[in-house]
Enzyme design. Structure first.
Site, PDB file in Angstrom:
ATOM      1  N   ARG A 177     -35.958  -6.681  18.042  1.00 45.97           N
ATOM      2  CA  ARG A 177     -35.467  -5.390  18.516  1.00 45.97           C
ATOM      3  C   ARG A 177     -35.911  -5.087  19.949  1.00 45.97           C
ATOM      4  O   ARG A 177     -37.059  -4.751  20.201  1.00 45.97           O
ATOM      5  CB  ARG A 177     -35.923  -4.290  17.551  1.00 45.97           C
ATOM      6  CG  ARG A 177     -35.283  -4.429  16.170  1.00 45.97           C
ATOM      7  CD  ARG A 177     -35.814  -3.408  15.186  1.00 45.97           C
ATOM      8  NE  ARG A 177     -37.196  -3.687  14.826  1.00 45.97           N
ATOM      9  CZ  ARG A 177     -37.888  -3.007  13.898  1.00 45.97           C
ATOM     10  NH1 ARG A 177     -37.304  -2.002  13.267  1.00 45.97           N
ATOM     11  NH2 ARG A 177     -39.135  -3.325  13.620  1.00 45.97           N
TER      12      ARG A 177
ATOM     13  N   TYR B  79     -42.497 -16.400  -1.444  1.00 44.86           N
ATOM     14  CA  TYR B  79     -43.331 -15.733  -0.442  1.00 44.86           C
ATOM     15  C   TYR B  79     -44.757 -16.257  -0.510  1.00 44.86           C
ATOM     16  O   TYR B  79     -45.350 -16.631   0.514  1.00 44.86           O
ATOM     17  CB  TYR B  79     -43.320 -14.212  -0.628  1.00 44.86           C
ATOM     18  CG  TYR B  79     -44.289 -13.524   0.299  1.00 44.86           C
ATOM     19  CD1 TYR B  79     -44.055 -13.493   1.666  1.00 44.86           C
ATOM     20  CD2 TYR B  79     -45.463 -12.944  -0.182  1.00 44.86           C
ATOM     21  CE1 TYR B  79     -44.963 -12.890   2.541  1.00 44.86           C
ATOM     22  CE2 TYR B  79     -46.373 -12.344   0.680  1.00 44.86           C
ATOM     23  CZ  TYR B  79     -46.122 -12.320   2.035  1.00 44.86           C
ATOM     24  OH  TYR B  79     -47.022 -11.731   2.899  1.00 44.86           O
TER      25      TYR B  79
END
Length: 219
Positions: A36, A150
């Site tokens: 971002r 994970y």
């Protein structure tokens, strides 16, 4: 050790952002990597140290390579790499998961971390100075229901760290795996549950998790 330039991946929020803020107080020049652009620029404007921003997905190998190979001169000699970019997706039992979630976790948590390390390690060895810090997790050691891939990715991070240490024996380089437990005040659970705020909130009910700043103090 007098480190001068650090790369922080996953720097737009959570642990990565907290580590960037901590390093800035030590007058270390920062290369901040995250997807971002707006978040990175907000952080860049806040920090009282020179900052170079690389806005891209860490899994985009060509873009990452081009960006790190064409840094401004004052950022070129990287002393520190903090591999903070990572994510968990879903909490379903293994037989009920979405394969794309598994693939994304493997790509970000294992492959991207390894690739960026592979890009920067030769320069550190040539200069005989550097510190690689990988942000792992207790999930890499202690399994839990729904952790499946994970947890496996974080076990990879721990073992990769240990093997890097073995390869770098005799150099001045250091390699560290930081493996925190549950960390609140971040976007981790929102990402895991794909924006479901209720599910994300329930993860931390009845306990006081670590904060990103707690982890940054260990880096």
């Amino acid at each position: 050790m007098n480190y001068k330039v650090a790369v922080v991946t996953g720097a737009s929020s959570g642990i990565g952002k907290a580590i960037a803020e901590s390093l800035a107080k030590q007058n270390i020049r920062l290369i901040l990597v995250a997807r971002r652009q707006d978040k990175l620029e907000q952080l860049q404007n806040k920090l009282q140290t020179p900052v170079h921003v690389i806005a891209c997905d860490v899994t985009d190998k060509e873009k990452i390579k081009a960006a790190l190979n064409n840094l401004p001169a004052e950022f070129a000699n990287i002393d520190v790499l903090i591999n903070c970019a990572g994510l968990a997706l879903g909490l379903e039992d293994a037989q009920e998961t979405d394969w794309q979630d598994w693939e994304t976790m493997l790509n970000v948590n294992c492959l991207a971390l390894s690739y960026i390390t592979h890009l920067l390690l030769p320069g550190m060895v040539e200069r005989n100075q550097g510190h690689i810090i990988n942000i792992g997790s207790t999930a890499g050691t202690y399994p839990y229901k729904g952790g499946n891939v994970y947890g496996a990715t974080k076990a990879f991070v721990e073992q990769f760290t240990l093997n890097l240490k073995a390869d770098l024996l005799g150099t001045a380089l250091r390699v560290t795996n930081i493996a925190p437990g549950m960390v609140g005040e971040s976007e981790f659970s929102q990402v895991r549950f794909k924006g479901d705020e209720e599910k994300a909130r329930k993860v931390y009910e009845g306990l006081k998790p670590l904060t990103p700043a707690d982890v940054a103090e260990s880096a």
